[in-house]
Design an enzyme around this catalytic site. Structure first.
Site, PDB file in Angstrom:
ATOM      1  N   CYS A  64       0.839  -1.204   0.000  1.00  9.61           N
ATOM      2  CA  CYS A  64       0.000   0.000   0.000  1.00  9.61           C
ATOM      3  C   CYS A  64       0.876   1.256   0.000  1.00  9.61           C
ATOM      4  CB  CYS A  64      -0.899  -0.027   1.233  1.00  9.61           C
ATOM      5  SG  CYS A  64      -1.731   1.523   1.584  1.00  9.61           S
ATOM      6  N   CYS A  67       0.517   3.380   3.056  1.00  9.53           N
ATOM      7  CA  CYS A  67       1.152   2.788   4.236  1.00  9.53           C
ATOM      8  C   CYS A  67       2.657   3.068   4.248  1.00  9.53           C
ATOM      9  CB  CYS A  67       0.904   1.284   4.277  1.00  9.53           C
ATOM     10  SG  CYS A  67      -0.834   0.812   4.442  1.00  9.53           S
ATOM     11  N   ARG A 297      16.992   6.778  41.377  1.00  6.33           N
ATOM     12  CA  ARG A 297      16.130   5.610  41.554  1.00  6.33           C
ATOM     13  C   ARG A 297      16.662   4.418  40.751  1.00  6.33           C
ATOM     14  NH1 ARG A 297      10.367   6.027  40.848  1.00  6.33           N
ATOM     15  NH2 ARG A 297      10.107   5.046  42.878  1.00  6.33           N
ATOM     16  N   GLU A 338      29.721   2.727  50.699  1.00 10.09           N
ATOM     17  CA  GLU A 338      29.095   3.372  51.853  1.00 10.09           C
ATOM     18  C   GLU A 338      27.762   2.722  52.199  1.00 10.09           C
ATOM     19  OE1 GLU A 338      27.684   7.843  53.367  1.00 10.09           O
ATOM     20  OE2 GLU A 338      28.431   7.534  51.320  1.00 10.09           O
ATOM     21  N   HIS A 368      15.168   0.164  56.104  1.00  9.03           N
ATOM     22  CA  HIS A 368      14.978   0.993  54.915  1.00  9.03           C
ATOM     23  C   HIS A 368      14.709   2.445  55.313  1.00  9.03           C
ATOM     24  CE1 HIS A 368      13.151   1.140  50.569  1.00  9.03           C
ATOM     25  NE2 HIS A 368      14.035   2.088  50.788  1.00  9.03           N
TER      26      HIS A 368
END
Length: 502
Positions: A64, A67, A297, A338, A368
């Site tokens: 196509c 496309c 993180r 550390e 934690h």
């Protein structure tokens, strides 16, 4: 020896779960494109296993002209979301299906493809084994009629999910859709993908730094036993079990004493390190643990979630052994000096063995928060924290309103530890964890020897009742934990005898 081989097969099959990841289908045909090429053989598997919240599937035909002209527009948006180098990974999977290929005829009929290109939007799971039609009511799959250009398509996406992404976004820009884990407990479910990522990352660090030595082998074996029985991800349990079964062949003691084997050891380490959580991991990005800045993180977040999940999944009789396994793993293999020393000193301050799952999970929760207290001060002084996810004492009132009895300062809180324990079990157990196989109790005739029973205390009832699902899961996984230890000792004894006979 034959019985041990049969058991090894049982052990591996028990954790086996066929998995097809997006990585395998990106490679090969279409390599270099950001959009993922799907077909009738992998469509359901990929959409079922993707960690993303949303998906767009483009149905097209390679012959196509429209496309072919649209492909660069679609690709430009796909590069924002697909793959480890994307600006916004883990949010949206952008895929495509070539309906001109005969193998996809039935698949394209399932979604009533009437023109090319045709774009459908929805939760990935809603595409799995689904049928869709334009007149279908109350469907979560929607047709995108306003995506003719890359900008129009991105505008449609922004409006749909409330984002403000731009086509020229780089990593860590416009991160306004990052999960805000301070208020929605259900978001932890997405952290399972990060726990897998952190598990693989930890093992990669061990291999890259050649940290498997005669003096560290036993602690790594013990941690693998813990992972094989209690890791929240089924594919990580399977991979850990496989590595454990083959550990002595892969890293024999003599392997480290012969200098001429150094190069071969490095080669073995490299080829072995990618299988612990399946071929599709690592994905190269974080989802729940993604920071709003580079290098915030990520790995440390995923590793903490893994340890919390392990702490609520072990049985009472395993709590001391699990504590020792986690303590020795961090002490021997966590490379941040550390942080390693701080955690190990907290472990050394424990004066009596743990008698229950409750004791272990609450100790890790306190540890934690102690770490967070230190980091709050350091990050404030140095300006190194994540502004979107600043360190805090946890859990916040938004996540567990009943956990806090009173608050003097942000770091001085009076806790209801019974409520905290129930929260931990639900948050890191039920919401995060995958299911435990019901066949676990069939292993080696139901033997239930506990790892390092000399160190582990007999189980005691927790002060707070645990939900039935958790009790059953812990019981079944505990059998596996003990079975792995029993099998490991039998295997090593057999090998020693074999060496003597030879």
């Amino acid at each position: 020896m034959a019985s041990l081989r049969v058991f090894s097969l049982f052990l591996i099959l028990q954790f086996a779960l066929p998995a097809l990841g997006a990585r395998s289908i990106v490679e090969g045909e279409g390599e270099g494109d950001a959009a993922v090429d799907l077909n009738s053989t992998n469509f359901d598997a990929v959409l079922k296993s993707t960690p993303t919240t949303h998906a767009i599937v483009e149905f097209f035909a390679h012959w196509c002209p429209a496309c072919r002209n649209y492909k660069p527009q679609y690709e430009r948006v796909a590069k924002l979301f697909n793959g480890p180098d994307a600006a916004h990974p883990g949010i949206l999977l952008m895929a495509r299906v070539d309906c001109a290929m005969k193998v996809n005829n039935i698949l394209c009929e399932r979604f009533s493809v009437s023109h090319y290109p045709m774009l459908l939007w929805g939760p990935p799971s809603k595409f799995v084994s689904a049928k869709w039609g334009p007149d279908q009511q109350n469907s979560e799959i929607l047709s995108i009629d306003d995506g003719r250009t890359s900008q129009w398509l991105l505008n449609w996406i922004n409006k749909r999910i409330g984002s403000s992404f731009n086509l020229d976004d780089e990593k860590y820009e416009n991160e306004n859709t990052l999960p805000r884990n301070s208020s929605d407990p259900e978001l932890i479910a997405r952290a399972l993908f990060d726990v897998e990522e952190a598990t693989v990352k930890a093992f990669e660090i061990i291999l890259e730094n050649k940290m498997i030595k005669p003096e560290t082998r036993s602690s790594l074996i013990m941690f693998f036993q813990l992972l094989a029985a209690h890791h929240p991800s089924k594919q990580c349990r399977k991979g850990s079990a496989e590595l454990l079964v083959n550990f002595d062949e892969t890293w024999p003691s003599s392997h480290f004493l012969l200098s001429q084997n150094t190069k071969e050891a490095a080669k073995t380490d490299t080829t072995t390190g990618n299988s612990i959580c399946g071929k599709e991991v690592p994905r190269g990005y974080w989802i729940f643990c993604r920071g709003s800045k580079k290098d915030t993180r990520g790995f440390s977040c995923g590793l903490w979630i893994l340890m919390h999940s392990l702490s609520v999944r072990v049985g009472d009789g395993e709590s001391q052994s699990a504590f020792v396994a986690i303590q020795d793993f961090i002490h021997n293999f966590f490379i941040c000096e550390e942080c390693r020393k701080h955690f190990y000193n907290m472990c050394l301050s424990v004066t009596s063995p743990f008698n229950s799952t409750r004791d272990l999970s609450l100790w890790l929760w306190r540890a934690h928060n102690t770490v967070n207290e230190r980091l709050i001060k350091d990050e404030k002084a140095l300006g190194t924290g994540d502004p979107t996810f600043p360190k805090s004492i946890w859990p916040p009132r938004e996540l567990c309103p009943s956990c806090q009895l009173s608050t003097s300062t942000p770091t001085e809180i009076q806790w209801d530890e019974d409520k905290v324990y129930l929260f931990l079990v639900n948050y890191y157990g039920q919401t995060l964890a995958s299911s435990v196989s019901s066949d676990t109790d069939k292993l080696i005739g139901g033997q239930t020897e506990v790892l390092n029973t000399d160190d582990a205390m007999s189980g005691t009832a927790s002060a707070v009742s645990v939900p039935a699902w958790a009790a059953l899961g812990v019981a079944l996984a505990s059998i596996t934990f003990g079975a792995l230890a029993c099998f490991w000792r039998a295997q090593q004894k057999n090998r020693k005898q074999h060496k003597v006979w030879n």
